[in-house]
Design an enzyme around this catalytic site. Structure first.
Site, PDB file in Angstrom:
ATOM      1  N   GLU A 156      19.479 -29.561  26.234  1.00 32.55           N
ATOM      2  CA  GLU A 156      20.420 -30.670  26.450  1.00 32.55           C
ATOM      3  C   GLU A 156      21.381 -30.381  27.588  1.00 32.55           C
ATOM      4  OE1 GLU A 156      22.703 -32.025  23.102  1.00 32.55           O
ATOM      5  OE2 GLU A 156      21.072 -33.292  22.392  1.00 32.55           O
ATOM      6  N   HIS A 172       0.771 -13.251  16.887  1.00 37.56           N
ATOM      7  CA  HIS A 172      -0.551 -13.611  16.372  1.00 37.56           C
ATOM      8  C   HIS A 172      -0.804 -15.105  16.490  1.00 37.56           C
ATOM      9  CE1 HIS A 172      -1.055  -9.536  14.859  1.00 37.56           C
ATOM     10  NE2 HIS A 172       0.250  -9.596  14.661  1.00 37.56           N
ATOM     11  N   LYS A 217      19.785 -42.616  20.642  1.00 36.15           N
ATOM     12  CA  LYS A 217      20.701 -42.898  19.525  1.00 36.15           C
ATOM     13  C   LYS A 217      21.021 -44.390  19.487  1.00 36.15           C
ATOM     14  CE  LYS A 217      24.060 -39.488  18.246  1.00 36.15           C
ATOM     15  NZ  LYS A 217      25.234 -38.676  18.545  1.00 36.15           N
TER      16      LYS A 217
HETATM   17  O1  LIG Z   1      28.166 -34.466  16.195  1.00 36.54           O
HETATM   18  P1  LIG Z   1      27.521 -35.789  16.358  1.00 36.54           P
HETATM   19  O2  LIG Z   1      28.386 -36.746  17.108  1.00 36.54           O
HETATM   20  O3  LIG Z   1      27.054 -36.347  15.056  1.00 36.54           O
HETATM   21  O4  LIG Z   1      26.265 -35.584  17.263  1.00 36.54           O
HETATM   22  C1  LIG Z   1      25.145 -34.827  16.865  1.00 36.54           C
HETATM   23  C2  LIG Z   1      24.192 -34.680  18.029  1.00 36.54           C
HETATM   24  O5  LIG Z   1      23.905 -35.992  18.478  1.00 36.54           O
HETATM   25  C3  LIG Z   1      23.113 -36.146  19.650  1.00 36.54           C
HETATM   26  O6  LIG Z   1      21.813 -35.854  19.385  1.00 36.54           O
HETATM   27  C4  LIG Z   1      23.653 -35.337  20.799  1.00 36.54           C
HETATM   28  O7  LIG Z   1      22.779 -35.359  21.877  1.00 36.54           O
HETATM   29  C5  LIG Z   1      23.879 -33.901  20.369  1.00 36.54           C
HETATM   30  O8  LIG Z   1      24.452 -33.171  21.431  1.00 36.54           O
HETATM   31  C6  LIG Z   1      24.791 -33.873  19.180  1.00 36.54           C
HETATM   32  O9  LIG Z   1      24.989 -32.537  18.806  1.00 36.54           O
END
Ligand SMILES: O=P(O)(O)OC[C@H]1O[C@H](O)[C@H](O)[C@@H](O)[C@@H]1O
Length: 450
Positions: free
Chosen positions: A271, A292, A403
């Site tokens: 990331e 293995h 997201k």
């Molecule tokens: O901590 P949050 O806001 O729930 O985000 C959780 C995760 O969400 C996304 O996948 C971001 O790319 C991550 O970098 C982050 O750690």
């Protein structure tokens, strides 16, 4: 943490990176170091993570977990940076507290976990920096309901770690739950050494001060030269190898307890550095298991890989019993530790002999102090590598896109109360891309059905 980059250097057998080119790169490392120090001094977004050894307050974390300090089990609900740091720490260390991490939203798996735990003796650790992540919020609602249906008061057993505002913060306030704040300027994948990673460690009774002391000691090693600083040696060497075609970085711990570290590292590396069509693909492996399984590819497949070994000292050992089977006589009198070491050395040498670059990270033992140093060292290595690549290490627009799309498919939009303004901006930016990609995906559909 020590780093040995000897097997990454170019030799007759290996096209690795020459010492002269590392010396040239060292000028860039010095400049990058100045940038990093400035960012830390000014508490700039992302760079602030490297200040956590001094900023994190262990007492505040212990006070928050006080009501559940004697829990038999702990469910951590979070994903990505809100889960992997905590998982790395508690999976590495011994504790009487059973730990379960709910990140995936697979209903089968979650039902099995919930059914197997004594909920009246279980604590819940909900973590989300933004407070809006669908997987985390959905899992938390499911866990809450499971507690309610067994007549257990979840409000007595829940600790929340989240940003200053947002849905999860509102929920914590509404139910008067003990809560901690994700520190400003610290992206999730760099937050293992804050409440985000350390609440679970505190419930499990681990030594929070030692974690931070190990990290602080690693911070002291950050100097302007890769030849003096293990973290920068790693960051600069991996970058230089990538420039020479090692686009994949297979991370292979040799202690079973460090298997989760490879997962944490994968998020950190992917990331942070995977942008602008640059970056190095992290692959998770485990020594000796993957000797293995994957080693054939690493030694004889395409020359596009670096292998990062991680070794840890231990006082634990088990003699291998003698046997009267002649072919097994060579094992008798040795220990499992001897065998593990021989396996590691043979694998390292076999890659070097085949001209396959590899780097060794070493920690003295698996304990809080060494883990703190390892996590901090890898974060510093990653920040350095980000400077060398010239990418914005601390954003992740491509993930935010997915997201947003998930939320859209469930009928939600960008939340007005989204506390994470950066995430919000990225999500909004991805609006048009989503429609475009949807159209392309539809056009190119090709189903093969039975
Ligand atoms: O901590 P949050 O806001 O729930 O985000 C959780 C995760 O969400 C996304 O996948 C971001 O790319 C991550 O970098 C982050 O750690």
């Amino acid at each position: 943490m020590n780093v040995d980059i000897g097997n990454a250097l170019a030799s007759e057998a290996s096209p690795g990176v020459s010492r002269a080119s590392l010396e040239r790169l060292d000028d860039q490392v010095a400049q990058a170091h100045e940038r990093i120090e400035r960012g830390m001094e000014n508490a700039e977004h992302g760079y602030e993570a490297l200040n956590l050894p001094e900023r994190t307050d262990p007492d505040e974390i212990r006070t928050a977990v006080e009501p559940v300090a004697d829990a038999e089990a702990l469910i951590t609900v979070g994903i990505g940076g809100s889960s992997l740091g905590a998982a790395t720490i508690v999976d590495a260390l011994e504790s009487d507290t059973e730990t379960v991490f709910l990140d995936n939203v697979d209903p089968d798996w979650i039902s099995r976990r919930l059914e197997s735990l004594p909920l009246e003796e279980t604590a819940i650790n909900v973590v989300s920096r933004s407070g809006t992540t669908a997987e985390t919020l959905a899992n938390f609602l499911v866990v809450r309901e499971a507690f309610e249906s067994e007549g257990v008061d979840w409000t007595e057993r829940t600790i929340v770690t989240t940003g200053e505002s947002g849905p999860l913060r509102d929920l914590a306030d509404r139910h008067d739950l003990p809560s901690l704040k994700v520190p400003d300027g610290v992206p999730g994948r760099f937050s293992a050494l804050s409440a985000v990673g350390m609440v679970a460690a505190a419930v499990c009774g681990h030594d929070l001060e030692a974690l931070l002391e190990g990290a602080a000691a690693e911070r002291e090693t950050l100097t302007g030269s890769l030849f003096d600083c293990p973290a920068y040696a790693y960051g600069a060497t991996t970058y230089a190898l990538d420039q020479r075609g090692a686009g994949t970085n297979a991370v292979m711990p040799y202690a079973e307890s460090l298997e989760t570290f490879a997962e944490w590292f994968a998020q950190l590396w992917a990331e942070s550095l995977g942008k602008d069509e640059l970056g190095q693909t992290p692959v998770r492996a485990l020594g000796v298991t993957d000797q293995h399984s994957q080693l054939q590819l690493y030694r004889a497949g395409p020359r596009d890989k670096l292998v990062t070994f991680l070794t840890a000292g231990t006082d634990e050992n088990r003699p291998i019993p003698e046997t009267d089977v002649e072919d097994l006589a060579y094992l008798g009198g040795s220990t499992l530790g001897d065998l593990l070491e021989a396996e590691f050395e043979a694998t390292e040498a076999s890659l070097a002999a085949a001209g396959r670059p590899n780097v060794r990270l070493e920690i003295d033992r698996v304990d809080e102090y060494e883990l703190g140093g390892l996590l901090y060292g890898m974060e510093a290595a990653c920040v350095l590598a980000g400077e060398l690549y010239g990418v914005n290490t601390f954003e992740q627009p491509a993930v935010e896109w997915a997201k947003k799309a998930t939320r859209g498919l469930l009928g939600g939009g960008v939340s007005e109360s989204d506390s994470d303004s950066e995430a919000r901006r990225d999500a909004e930016r991805s609006d048009g891309e989503f429609e475009e990609a949807e159209a392309v995906a539809e056009k190119s559909e090709l189903r093969v059905e039975r």
